[in-house]
Design a protein around this motif. Structure first.
Motif, PDB file in Angstrom:
ATOM      1  N   GLN A 225      88.883  28.347  20.810  1.00  0.00           N
ATOM      2  CA  GLN A 225      88.444  28.647  22.176  1.00  0.00           C
ATOM      3  C   GLN A 225      87.054  29.290  22.169  1.00  0.00           C
ATOM      4  O   GLN A 225      86.222  29.003  23.022  1.00  0.00           O
ATOM      5  CB  GLN A 225      89.459  29.567  22.864  1.00  0.00           C
ATOM      6  CG  GLN A 225      90.817  28.913  23.104  1.00  0.00           C
ATOM      7  CD  GLN A 225      91.662  28.815  21.847  1.00  0.00           C
ATOM      8  OE1 GLN A 225      91.587  29.696  21.003  1.00  0.00           O
ATOM      9  NE2 GLN A 225      92.438  27.762  21.710  1.00  0.00           N
ATOM     10  N   PHE A 226      86.826  30.155  21.170  1.00  0.00           N
ATOM     11  CA  PHE A 226      85.508  30.781  21.067  1.00  0.00           C
ATOM     12  C   PHE A 226      84.432  29.711  20.844  1.00  0.00           C
ATOM     13  O   PHE A 226      83.378  29.719  21.484  1.00  0.00           O
ATOM     14  CB  PHE A 226      85.508  31.810  19.927  1.00  0.00           C
ATOM     15  CG  PHE A 226      84.138  32.360  19.627  1.00  0.00           C
ATOM     16  CD1 PHE A 226      83.562  33.301  20.465  1.00  0.00           C
ATOM     17  CD2 PHE A 226      83.425  31.912  18.522  1.00  0.00           C
ATOM     18  CE1 PHE A 226      82.286  33.786  20.207  1.00  0.00           C
ATOM     19  CE2 PHE A 226      82.156  32.387  18.256  1.00  0.00           C
ATOM     20  CZ  PHE A 226      81.580  33.334  19.097  1.00  0.00           C
ATOM     21  N   LEU A 227      84.741  28.766  19.939  1.00  0.00           N
ATOM     22  CA  LEU A 227      83.744  27.718  19.644  1.00  0.00           C
ATOM     23  C   LEU A 227      83.447  26.847  20.871  1.00  0.00           C
ATOM     24  O   LEU A 227      82.339  26.340  21.024  1.00  0.00           O
ATOM     25  CB  LEU A 227      84.259  26.811  18.523  1.00  0.00           C
ATOM     26  CG  LEU A 227      84.399  27.435  17.139  1.00  0.00           C
ATOM     27  CD1 LEU A 227      84.764  26.359  16.122  1.00  0.00           C
ATOM     28  CD2 LEU A 227      83.097  28.114  16.721  1.00  0.00           C
TER      29      LEU A 227
ATOM     30  N   GLN B 154      83.742  27.726  24.108  1.00  0.00           N
ATOM     31  CA  GLN B 154      83.274  28.390  25.326  1.00  0.00           C
ATOM     32  C   GLN B 154      81.897  29.029  25.189  1.00  0.00           C
ATOM     33  O   GLN B 154      81.320  29.449  26.180  1.00  0.00           O
ATOM     34  CB  GLN B 154      84.297  29.429  25.779  1.00  0.00           C
ATOM     35  CG  GLN B 154      85.548  28.756  26.331  1.00  0.00           C
ATOM     36  CD  GLN B 154      86.453  29.727  27.032  1.00  0.00           C
ATOM     37  OE1 GLN B 154      86.851  30.721  26.462  1.00  0.00           O
ATOM     38  NE2 GLN B 154      86.786  29.451  28.270  1.00  0.00           N
ATOM     39  N   ARG B 155      81.400  29.103  23.958  1.00  0.00           N
ATOM     40  CA  ARG B 155      80.111  29.784  23.829  1.00  0.00           C
ATOM     41  C   ARG B 155      78.974  28.891  24.361  1.00  0.00           C
ATOM     42  O   ARG B 155      79.205  27.742  24.753  1.00  0.00           O
ATOM     43  CB  ARG B 155      79.857  30.162  22.374  1.00  0.00           C
ATOM     44  CG  ARG B 155      79.755  28.958  21.468  1.00  0.00           C
ATOM     45  CD  ARG B 155      79.652  29.388  20.026  1.00  0.00           C
ATOM     46  NE  ARG B 155      79.786  28.213  19.183  1.00  0.00           N
ATOM     47  CZ  ARG B 155      79.713  28.234  17.866  1.00  0.00           C
ATOM     48  NH1 ARG B 155      79.519  29.369  17.240  1.00  0.00           N
ATOM     49  NH2 ARG B 155      79.837  27.135  17.176  1.00  0.00           N
ATOM     50  N   GLU B 156      77.792  29.451  24.309  1.00  0.00           N
ATOM     51  CA  GLU B 156      76.657  28.681  24.822  1.00  0.00           C
ATOM     52  C   GLU B 156      76.307  27.544  23.871  1.00  0.00           C
ATOM     53  O   GLU B 156      76.457  27.668  22.666  1.00  0.00           O
ATOM     54  CB  GLU B 156      75.438  29.593  24.982  1.00  0.00           C
ATOM     55  CG  GLU B 156      75.501  30.375  26.273  1.00  0.00           C
ATOM     56  CD  GLU B 156      74.309  31.299  26.422  1.00  0.00           C
ATOM     57  OE1 GLU B 156      73.182  30.822  26.245  1.00  0.00           O
ATOM     58  OE2 GLU B 156      74.536  32.488  26.698  1.00  0.00           O
TER      59      GLU B 156
ATOM     60  N   ALA C  95      79.161  24.579  25.147  1.00  0.00           N
ATOM     61  CA  ALA C  95      79.471  24.209  23.761  1.00  0.00           C
ATOM     62  C   ALA C  95      80.502  23.090  23.700  1.00  0.00           C
ATOM     63  O   ALA C  95      80.469  22.252  22.799  1.00  0.00           O
ATOM     64  CB  ALA C  95      79.980  25.421  22.988  1.00  0.00           C
ATOM     65  N   ASP C  96      81.421  23.057  24.678  1.00  0.00           N
ATOM     66  CA  ASP C  96      82.457  22.009  24.631  1.00  0.00           C
ATOM     67  C   ASP C  96      81.839  20.617  24.703  1.00  0.00           C
ATOM     68  O   ASP C  96      82.333  19.673  24.071  1.00  0.00           O
ATOM     69  CB  ASP C  96      83.507  22.234  25.734  1.00  0.00           C
ATOM     70  CG  ASP C  96      82.918  22.243  27.146  1.00  0.00           C
ATOM     71  OD1 ASP C  96      81.741  22.609  27.287  1.00  0.00           O
ATOM     72  OD2 ASP C  96      83.637  21.889  28.097  1.00  0.00           O
TER      73      ASP C  96
ATOM     74  N   GLU D 209      82.995  30.081  32.769  1.00  0.00           N
ATOM     75  CA  GLU D 209      83.136  30.601  31.404  1.00  0.00           C
ATOM     76  C   GLU D 209      82.830  29.563  30.336  1.00  0.00           C
ATOM     77  O   GLU D 209      82.746  29.890  29.160  1.00  0.00           O
ATOM     78  CB  GLU D 209      84.559  31.127  31.197  1.00  0.00           C
ATOM     79  CG  GLU D 209      84.838  32.328  32.062  1.00  0.00           C
ATOM     80  CD  GLU D 209      86.267  32.801  31.935  1.00  0.00           C
ATOM     81  OE1 GLU D 209      87.001  32.317  31.051  1.00  0.00           O
ATOM     82  OE2 GLU D 209      86.640  33.659  32.747  1.00  0.00           O
TER      83      GLU D 209
ATOM     84  N   LEU E 199      80.238  27.449  28.743  1.00  0.00           N
ATOM     85  CA  LEU E 199      78.783  27.540  28.800  1.00  0.00           C
ATOM     86  C   LEU E 199      78.087  26.335  28.168  1.00  0.00           C
ATOM     87  O   LEU E 199      76.889  26.348  27.971  1.00  0.00           O
ATOM     88  CB  LEU E 199      78.338  28.836  28.124  1.00  0.00           C
ATOM     89  CG  LEU E 199      78.970  30.107  28.718  1.00  0.00           C
ATOM     90  CD1 LEU E 199      78.585  31.334  27.907  1.00  0.00           C
ATOM     91  CD2 LEU E 199      78.580  30.284  30.183  1.00  0.00           C
TER      92      LEU E 199
ATOM     93  N   ARG F 214      92.718  38.822  22.371  1.00  0.00           N
ATOM     94  CA  ARG F 214      91.836  37.762  22.887  1.00  0.00           C
ATOM     95  C   ARG F 214      92.010  37.557  24.387  1.00  0.00           C
ATOM     96  O   ARG F 214      91.125  37.010  25.047  1.00  0.00           O
ATOM     97  CB  ARG F 214      92.083  36.449  22.138  1.00  0.00           C
ATOM     98  CG  ARG F 214      91.508  36.503  20.743  1.00  0.00           C
ATOM     99  CD  ARG F 214      91.719  35.246  19.941  1.00  0.00           C
ATOM    100  NE  ARG F 214      91.113  35.420  18.614  1.00  0.00           N
ATOM    101  CZ  ARG F 214      91.353  34.667  17.565  1.00  0.00           C
ATOM    102  NH1 ARG F 214      92.219  33.666  17.665  1.00  0.00           N
ATOM    103  NH2 ARG F 214      90.767  34.887  16.421  1.00  0.00           N
TER     104      ARG F 214
END
Lengths: 565, 143
Positions: free
Chosen positions: B136-138, B140-142, A281-282, A277, A279, B103
């Motif tokens: 968390q959104f920031l 985990q995204r691509e 960005a981290d 999960e 992808l 969420r």
């Protein structure tokens, strides 16, 4: 240091607005006190013995002059002109009024600070080595990692109602100054044999009423897998951690009852799913974070002023020997400012002292400050030529005590003077010990005394070379002594010395321990802890209980059956 | 009658009393009727339901207390395992937790009348509409 993005700013402001609304709803009754409690706690607001207490996060202990001045302003405007630095790199204000708290939080947001998750059953303020970014022995700066974890853990939808609080510490140095083995998760930055950056992940450590040294769950976790791995650990803990008994709800109990190997396989199984999960960005985020932790713009200048002062001034020599540590730039020193003046409350700083420290950081310290878990303040980057001037200024402000690492540099919890849970006083005991040992402490050298006023162990007594635990025995304070604890990479829990002491006999007993050490050490280079490890408990026990019949030599006595369990 | 909170506000419960009790009834998810609504305890690990995913249309996870976060972890895991039906949180959840519940993969929250009176629709709507983007959104995204 870390620079807030627009996202961070909006986020923190929004949290203040939400809390202001929650306070309003508490006051108008649409939230009951029981319902309000977790929300006030996750915004740092405790109900203590006399009043509310607000705990403000100092993420990984890093501050600059602007932020420290704002803390001084808050202390003056809404509190009683001082703050208390804690063992988790937070600052506590002991006297705010509920209706003022949203305004205080706004004042914090003005300087990119907050009190989010400094309390409650969630992932708490992440702590790090207080010499991070400066220490000569450092492999890698742990603060970008701590900041990444701060962001990931902030208001995490899955992990805000855990079985119990959850503390994470990070160190980037082989010499562990962040007590990683006594945290729910400890992270040690390491290089693998192939030279790859990663972490040794330690889980299930903790102090409190059941002290446990953490266990290694992953010897080498690749850097990029950090967040999914943490998420997997938290996921398993949240699902199977005990909720039937508050005292068995920490992850250390989950790991003990599950067994480290079984716990590890559950985590690894979840990790395989969760990793997909994340992808990428981290990794981008941590690169941006790293860029904001740029090295200071070092000054190149002769260091002769430092050497002159060493020769000329014996007071400076004491300060330089104890309070100045090796910087990775040999022209620089890391200056620790003791908040442990003999006879004062450990960890307290007045607003005036905060302003002095802010001024010094600005004038001589590349505008950086750190708060240590040992409740001192650090100027991490001071050119050696400036250290004599810094020492002079500190001394004028009552901040020049040259006792860092010595017997009077005591960690103490707030104890019965402030805390509703405490069963004994801690602060007065710390003050009295400091005053009593003042004459011999330079001779004694490195000695960590840690005092907790109840079995919750906020004063870290289990890992003190000398640990003191204050209990209530039928309405009378009684202090138990443990010996041989160690908070570093060679972490160990102290051994209980024997029956406790009443308050008026404790200080002489501690003095007897120090004097015994001076008698029996092999030479000046053997520290208290080394002597203890060589001789065991017996000679110290003889000093503590001169009238008792000896139990035999060298052995550790059985742990007594009362109290700590 | 219970109130169901959704992103659009309060709605009446269209599934009242239809939920099968997992601990009493099913146990073997392959025996469930197609389109089943099932109530599960928050102590399940999630995997036990996978063989029944194509039969289960609606799951209800119980929150015995608003500070018991197991339901959040279970919901998230069920979504990870591929559960695509409706997911309801029921019990003691507060408006302040609505965004968290969404969420974690819940579609709706079921509350009792007493809570619906103390925390009316407007409070839940405000909680939903004033949410900010999450860290968390920031993360985990691509990239």
């Amino acid at each position: 240091m870390y620079l807030y993005s627009e996202f961070d700013r909006t986020y923190v402001r929004n949290r203040v607005r939400m809390f202001r609304d929650q306070v309003d709803r508490r006051i108008d009754g649409s939230l009951s006190e029981e319902e309000f409690k977790p929300f006030r706690l996750m915004n740092g607001l405790y109900l203590q013995l006399h009043a509310y207490m607000l705990r403000v996060a100092i993420p990984y202990g890093t501050l600059d002059s602007r932020r420290l001045r704002q803390l001084a302003f808050i202390a003056d405007r809404w509190d009683r002109g001082y703050g208390h630095f804690t063992t988790r790199q937070n600052i506590q204000f002991n006297w705010p009024r509920l209706k003022d708290v949203p305004d205080i939080l706004d004042a914090l947001a003005d300087v990119d600070m907050h009190a989010i998750q400094t309390s409650g059953n969630c992932i708490r303020n992440v702590t790090a080595d207080h010499f991070a970014g400066a220490a000569a022995d450092e492999l890698s700066d742990p603060r970008p990692v701590a900041e990444l974890i701060r962001q990931w853990s902030t208001d995490h939808p899955e992990f805000t109602f855990l079985p119990r609080k959850f503390k994470i510490a990070v160190t980037g140095s082989p010499n562990d100054r962040a007590v990683t083995r006594a945290h729910d998760i400890g992270l040690r930055m390491v290089h693998s044999k192939e030279g790859q950056n990663g972490f040794e992940v330690i889980v299930g450590g903790g102090l409190g009423r059941t002290p446990v040294i953490g266990k290694v769950i992953r010897e080498h976790l690749p850097e990029a897998d950090l967040l999914p791995y943490l998420e997997a650990i938290l996921h398993v803990y949240n699902a199977i951690g005990r909720r039937d008994n508050k005292y068995k709800a920490r992850i250390k109990i989950t790991v003990r009852e599950t067994g480290i190997d079984a716990f590890r396989s559950r985590v690894e199984e979840r990790f395989r799913i969760i990793r997909k999960e994340f992808l990428g960005a981290d990794q981008q985020v941590i690169r941006r974070i790293r860029d904001t932790f740029a090295e200071p713009d070092y000054v190149q200048a002769p260091t002769a002023a430092f050497d002159d002062a060493l020769r000329r001034d014996p007071a400076f020599r004491d300060f330089a020997n104890g309070n100045v540590h090796r910087h990775k730039n040999p022209d620089y020193g890391i200056v620790s400012v003791s908040l442990k003046a003999h006879g004062r409350t450990p960890g307290d700083a007045s607003s005036k002292q905060m302003r002095i420290l802010a001024d010094l950081a600005e004038a001589y310290g590349h505008d950086e400050l750190r708060i240590s878990h040992e409740q001192n303040v650090i100027l991490p980057h001071v050119h050696r030529k400036d250290i004599p001037a810094v020492f002079a200024e500190l001394s004028r402000g009552g901040l020049g005590t040259p006792n860092v690492g010595l017997a009077s540099d005591i960690i103490a919890c707030p104890g019965m003077d402030y805390c509703a849970l405490a069963t004994a006083r801690s602060i007065p005991v710390a003050r009295d010990i400091a005053v009593r040992l003042r004459e011999i402490e330079r001779d004694v050298g490195s000695l960590k005394i840690k005092i907790s006023g109840c079995i919750n162990a906020c004063g870290h007594h289990h890992v003190g070379h000398i640990g003191i635990l204050g209990l209530d025995r039928a309405g009378v304070e009684n202090y138990q002594i443990t010996l041989g604890g160690d908070a570093t990479e060679t972490a160990a829990l102290g051994d209980r010395a024997g029956p406790g002491f009443p308050a008026d006999e404790l200080v002489p007993a501690i003095e007897r321990l120090a004097l015994t050490y001076l008698d029996i050490r092999e030479d000046q280079d053997e520290s208290f802890l080394e002597t203890y490890r060589r001789t065991g408990l017996a000679p110290f026990q003889a000093a503590l209980y001169p009238d008792a019949v000896p139990k035999g030599r060298g052995g550790h006595p059985e742990r007594s059956n009362d109290a700590v369990s | 009658m219970a109130t169901i909170v959704t992103d659009d506000g309060f709605i009446a419960d269209d599934r009242a009393n239809e939920f099968l009790d997992w601990t009493e009834a099913a146990q073997d998810p392959a025996d469930l009727p197609y389109g089943a609504a099932v109530e599960i305890p928050n102590s399940l690990s999630g995997e036990e339901l996978v063989p029944g995913f194509d039969r289960i249309a609606h799951l209800r996870i119980c929150f015995p207390s608003h500070v018991d976060g197991r339901g959040f972890t279970l919901a998230r895991h069920l979504r990870r395992l591929g559960y695509a039906g409706r997911l309801r949180a029921s019990g003691h959840l507060l408006a302040d937790q609505y965004v968290m519940a969404r969420r974690c993969g819940f579609d709706e929250v079921e509350i009792d009348d007493e809570l619906a009176r103390r925390q009316p629709e407007s409070v839940w709507q405000q909680s939903w509409q004033q949410q900010t983007a999450s860290y968390q959104f920031l993360l985990q995204r691509e990239a």
